[in-house]
Every structure is written in structure tokens, then in C-alpha cells.
Design a protein around this motif. Structure first.
Motif, mmCIF file in Angstrom:
data_model
loop_
_atom_site.group_PDB
_atom_site.id
_atom_site.type_symbol
_atom_site.label_atom_id
_atom_site.label_comp_id
_atom_site.label_asym_id
_atom_site.label_seq_id
_atom_site.Cartn_x
_atom_site.Cartn_y
_atom_site.Cartn_z
ATOM 1 N N ALA A 1 -12.115 34.264 -8.440
ATOM 2 C CA ALA A 1 -12.125 34.687 -9.846
ATOM 3 C C ALA A 1 -10.796 35.350 -10.214
ATOM 4 O O ALA A 1 -10.265 35.142 -11.310
ATOM 5 N N ALA A 2 -10.235 36.139 -9.286
ATOM 6 C CA ALA A 2 -8.947 36.797 -9.533
ATOM 7 C C ALA A 2 -7.849 35.765 -9.736
ATOM 8 O O ALA A 2 -6.988 35.913 -10.605
ATOM 9 N N LEU A 3 -7.872 34.689 -8.943
ATOM 10 C CA LEU A 3 -6.883 33.621 -9.094
ATOM 11 C C LEU A 3 -7.025 32.933 -10.450
ATOM 12 O O LEU A 3 -6.026 32.568 -11.081
ATOM 13 N N TYR B 1 -7.194 42.749 -4.784
ATOM 14 C CA TYR B 1 -6.605 43.956 -5.361
ATOM 15 C C TYR B 1 -5.193 43.674 -5.870
ATOM 16 O O TYR B 1 -4.840 44.035 -7.004
ATOM 17 N N TYR B 2 -4.375 43.027 -5.038
ATOM 18 C CA TYR B 2 -2.987 42.773 -5.427
ATOM 19 C C TYR B 2 -2.893 41.738 -6.543
ATOM 20 O O TYR B 2 -1.999 41.807 -7.389
ATOM 21 N N ILE B 3 -3.815 40.794 -6.578
ATOM 22 C CA ILE B 3 -3.800 39.801 -7.656
ATOM 23 C C ILE B 3 -4.130 40.471 -8.988
ATOM 24 O O ILE B 3 -3.459 40.233 -10.003
ATOM 25 N N PHE B 4 -5.162 41.309 -8.996
ATOM 26 C CA PHE B 4 -5.505 42.017 -10.230
ATOM 27 C C PHE B 4 -4.380 42.972 -10.641
ATOM 28 O O PHE B 4 -4.108 43.152 -11.829
ATOM 29 N N LYS B 5 -3.719 43.581 -9.655
ATOM 30 C CA LYS B 5 -2.592 44.464 -9.942
ATOM 31 C C LYS B 5 -1.448 43.666 -10.569
ATOM 32 O O LYS B 5 -0.815 44.107 -11.535
#
Length: 555
Positions: free
Chosen positions: A93-95, A150-154
Motif C-alpha cells: 500500500a505504501a508503494l 516507514y521510510y516510504i511513507f516518510k
């Protein structure tokens, strides 16, 4: 005789009873071994481990307990697989939210992650043992995917923060002499304030109103014709305070050396206005476009209006992978459309009136349309370069940087590997290079070219987080988040090298009065139109889809 026969019968009965007991014990042991063949033979009769009485039989785990233990282990494994599935779905989902991966890569990633989930799940369901390896793998994948999410959402949040810029901020200030006892606007309530309404007069009036509201009374004002007259009045003691736009501080420094050391700021008031964005419909993955890169040094909000020391326009054709970088000297003597009323001023002063004023000035100079802007706090260059692991910069000259650049170092002609601090010093130097400000502009182009090369190389994969951390709060652009996503997605999908051509406007030094500093004679650069014409032709060629000769290849 009768008693002897009776005794013999009792002995025979005991012997038979013992034999039946022994057979029963052997049958129990045989069934136990049949149910649990992994049990050690050390406890079997005749093996020296367990006597015929079976007293050591309890040392091995009983079959019922072993089956219960395996059942609990399987349940734990299934729970871990469920956690892995949940984290996997969050990662995918983040991607999707990031929207930078082409669908073919997104589908491949989802397929691989599904396989990585099925492997431990099947192991837990099929294996008759505890399947420890599968559990460890599930835990490892869950941790990795959680960190990745975490890093993708960041990343998505950072891109959202720096994009879609549509405001500019004017920071208005009240200054008094450095040795004045006043420390706050309340301390200066009875002072006489010098004002001028010739330049950005509405902002001055708005600031005076804000001061009156804060003090609960009207301050005393004396009007002057220009900013320079204001400053003179403060220095001569005609007024005790002056109200002006902080972006003019650099202009006052040019007119009065050491001005900043002579005054102190006791009050500030920010005025935010909206910029008109006419580039929202540009298809950056297909259409050619131009970006104005403005390098500034500001404290506070990146949107704050200030002089622009770096002025580069980048014309990009995403179809032909051609980039044209054009640098214009900060002291170029030009008109500021809609501001100077036909008078000329330094290009750097256009930034005082907003990034849109700088864009309009360059549009008029090069007879082109500029779609986007990117304001970069140039001090963040150091962090960005370090996050990329340094850059390889081609220098046209060999020289030693001065103290004013922030770092004294030797630069060789040709390729130099720079850290962030070195790259910043190289970009700032203009005293010790032939050509002064002209060469400084070329050096800035060389650093940007080197950063583009790193940004489209695998090095960006390891440095992306550091780059994002450095640009957050230090970069502002009117390019939308969706446009940046489409640009990155297009590069990842098509790949390929980029051709980068650098050009620079030239001119001659002169001394003239400037619109932003009436009454003062300042150093300026008179444009050389012979250098402007080829730049206009090159911009048109890129927009038409042509590949420029002598371009540097970045891949």
C-alpha cells in the motif's frame, strides 16, 4: 512331602506371574517405541540405560506432550505468518501511495513478497517438526518490511512538503541602531519610525497597522522617498527606528558597508501572498518544460523573499533526454517586469519581490516561458552531496578557494571528487577564479551536473534517505507531487542516459544606479547580447526535440 509339593507350586505360580509382568512391560515399551521411533535406545532393556523395571522410562517426553508442543509451535508460526502478511500489505500500500514505481515493477514486487509469505506459511502447515527456520524468516521479513514502509511513507511526506508551493513570504522588520537600549517593539513605542511607500508600500502600511494593534496606540512615522533615505535618517538620528522589508538588507549592505553591524532587529512581521501557478497541467513525462533554480541563503521559511545568488534555468525534454542548463550572472543589469517600471536593476534584486519576479525577468531576457521554480537554500547543498557519497565535478580551472567560500582548498583542472563542504566552497568561490562571477556560475552548473549524474545512478538508492532529510525545509517548488512522481516513474520505466549541455550568459562590468537602491551607484554587469542569442536558439532547439552538440552524458 506334601508341604514340599505345595511350596513348589507356589514358586511356579510366582515365576509365571513375574513372566506375565515382564511381558506386559515389554509390550508397553514396544508400543512406546512404535509411537516415538526417535526415542533414544539408551533406555531399552539390555542396553544398559534402563533396567527391566522401567524406572527411567519417564526421562523421555511422553507422546501426548510432544504432540501438544508441536501444535502450539504450529499455531505460533501461523500467527507470525499472519503478521508478515499484514506488514506485506502495508508495504505494498505504501508503494501505491508513493506512486513512483511503474506498474511492472510494482507487480513484480508484490509477486515476490507473496512468495516470501507462502514459503514460511506452507512450512508451518506441512512440517511435523517445529519449523524454527520458517519462524525466523517471518520475523526477519516483518521487520524489514515494517522499516521499509516507514521510510516510504516518510519519503512521500517529504515530497508532499516540498511540492505544490504557491506562496511567498515578505518578512518586514523594525530596526534600531545597535547600541539603542530598545530590545522589543514595546520599548520603542514612543520612538519616531522612518517609513517609505515607494517600494512595496502596501507591506509597509500593513506592518505599521500590525505594530499599532500590538501596542494599542498609533506610532509616530516620518515618510521618506526611498529606502536609502530611511537608512540615512536612522544613522543621522532623525528617527529612532525604521520599517522595511528584510530582503532589502543586502541592498543596504551594498550601499552602506557594514550596515548589518550598525543595526539590530527588534520586531518582525510576516506577510504571506499567493503565487499564480500556470504549470499545473504540464505533462512532465512527455512535454518539454523549463525550471528556474534559485539558490538563496535564508534563515526561517524557505518561501521568504530574498536576493537570489544562484540563477539557473534548466530546459528539459523528457522524450529526447536532453537538459540545457543556463546560468545568468547575479549582477546582470536588466528590467524587472511589472516591478521596476522600465528602470533596470540587478537580477539578484528581483528575488526581493518574489520568485515570480525573478522568473518574469528571465522569461523576458531569454524570450521563453518558465513553467516551474525550485528555490534551494544553498547551504543544504552540503548535506545533499554528502548523502550521495560525494560528487565528481569537472573544473575548467585550477585555483585555490578563499576564506570567503567557507573552506580553503586546492582545485585541480579536470575532475575533482568533492565532499559536501568542498562542493559548496567550489560553488561559492568567485574571488580567486578567472572570470569572477561568470566562472562562479559555470562552477555551480558543474556541481548541479555532477549531482544529476549521481541522482540517476544506483548511488541514489543508498543515499535517498539522506537527500530527503537535507531537502526537507530547504527546498520549495511549485511542481506538484503528482508531476514529480510521474517524472521519476518515467525515468525508472524507460531508463537511459541524459545529455546535459551547459551555457552561460556573459557581459561586462559597469557601475549604475539600480531601481532597488535609488541614489546609489552599484556594480552591475551589462548583458552581452551576443551571448544571449545562442542561448535562446538552444532553448528553442531543446523544446523542438533536438539533441544539442557537445552535451555531457549522464547515466
Amino acid at each position: 512331602m506334601g508341604r514340599q509339593k505345595k511350596r513348589s507350586k507356589e514358586q511356579e505360580a510366582n515365576r509365571r506371574e513375574q513372566e506375565r509382568d515382564r511381558r506386559r512391560r515389554e509390550e508397553v515399551l514396544r508400543r512406546t517405541l512404535s509411537d516415538n521411533p526417535a526415542k533414544s535406545l539408551a533406555g531399552s532393556p539390555g542396553r544398559g540405560g534402563m533396567g527391566s523395571d522401567g524406572r527411567n522410562a519417564g526421562r523421555g517426553q511422553k507422546p501426548g506432550k510432544r504432540r501438544a508442543s508441536n501444535k502450539v509451535s504450529r499455531q505460533v508460526g501461523i500467527i507470525l505468518c499472519g503478521i508478515q502478511l499484514a506488514v506485506t500489505l502495508v508495504f505494498i500500500a505504501a508503494l501505491f501511495v508513493l506512486n513512483m514505481l511503474p506498474m511492472k515493477y510494482l507487480g513484480a514486487a508484490a509477486g515476490i513478497l507473496l512468495v516470501f509469505w507462502l514459503i514460511p506459511l506452507i512450512g508451518q502447515l506441512v512440517s511435523k517438526k517445529k519449523a524454527i527456520a520458517g519462524k525466523v524468516f517471518s520475523i526477519f521479513m516483518s521487520v524489514v518490511l515494517a522499516l521499509g514502509s516507514y521510510y516510504i511513507f516518510k519519503t512521500n511526506g517529504t515530497v508532499e512538503d516540498i511540492t505544490g508551493g504557491n506562496t511567498k513570504v515578505d518578512k518586514m522588520v523594525v530596526a534600531v541602531l545597535a547600541d539603542d537600549p530598545a530590545e522589543t517593539i514595546g520599548d520603542a513605542a514612543d520612538y519616531s519610525f522612518g517609513v517609505q511607500y515607494a517600494m512595496k508600500g502596501d507591506d509597509v502600511k500593513s506592518t505599521v497597522e500590525a505594530i499599532n494593534k500590538e501596542l494599542g496606540r498609533d506610532i509616530s512615522t516620518t515618510e521618506y522617498k526611498s529606502l536609502n533615505e530611511q537608512a540615512e535618517a536612522l544613522r543621522d538620528g532623525q528617527v529612532q527606528a525604521i520599517v522595511y522589508n528584510d530582503a532589502y538588507t543586502g541592498v543596504l549592505e551594498e550601499a552602506y558597508e557594514g550596515y548589518s553591524d550598525e543595526v539590530k532587529i527588534i520586531y518582525s512581521h510576516e506577510i504571506t501572498s499567493t503565487l499564480k501557478n500556470e504549470a499545473a497541467d504540464v505533462k512532465v513525462a512527455d512535454d518539454s518544460f523549463t525550471v528556474y533554480i534559485s539558490g538563496i541563503d535564508v534563515y526561517g521559511a524557505i518561501e521568504t523573499n530574498s536576493r537570489s545568488d544562484v540563477n539557473i534555468i534548466a530546459t528539459v525534454n523528457p522524450t529526447t533526454h536532453q537538459i540545457l542548463l543556463v546560468t545568468t550572472p547575479r549582477d546582470y543589469y536588466v528590467e524587472i517586469p511589472g516591478i521596476s517600471g522600465g528602470q533596470k536593476d540587478k537580477l539578484t534584486h528581483a528575488g526581493i519581490y518574489g520568485v515570480d519576479a525573478s522568473m518574469a525577468t528571465l522569461e523576458q531576457l531569454y524570450d521563453t516561458d518558465i513553467d516551474f521554480y525550485a528555490r534551494v537554500n544553498f547551504t543544504s547543498l552540503e548535506q545533499m552531496v554528502d548523502a550521495l557519497g560525494g560528487v565528481d565535478v569537472i573544473s575548467e580551472q585550477a585555483f585555490t578557494t578563499s576564506d570567503d567560500s567557507g573552506l580553503v582548498m586546492n582545485v585541480v583542472q579536470g575532475e575533482n571528487h568533492f565532499t559536501g563542504k568542498q562542493a559548496l566552497a567550489f560553488s561559492r568561490e568567485r574571488m580567486n577564479v578567472d572570470g569572477g562571477d561568470f566562472q562562479r556560475g559555470k562552477n555551480q552548473q558543474a556541481v548541479i551536473t555532477a549531482m544529476i549524474k549521481k541522482a540517476i545512478s544506483p548511488a541514489i538508492l543508498t543515499g535517498a534517505n539522506g537527500v530527503l532529510s537535507s531537502v526537507s525545509g530547504n527546498v520549495d517548488t511549485n511542481m506538484s507531487q503528482n508531476q514529480i512522481q510521474e517524472l521519476i516513474k518515467s525515468q525508472l520505466s524507460g531508463g537511459g542516459a541524459w545529455n546535459i549541455k551547459s551555457m552561460a550568459a556573459e557581459g561586462t562590468g559597469d557601475n549604475q544606479e539600480c531601481y532597488s537602491s535609488p541614489g546609489s551607484i552599484l556594480y552591475v554587469t551589462q548583458p552581452d547580447m551576443a551571448s544571449i542569442t545562442p542561448i535562446i536558439e538552444a532553448i528553442n532547439a531543446v523544446e523542438k526535440g533536438e539533441t544539442l552538440p557537445d552535451s555531457e552524458v549522464a547515466q
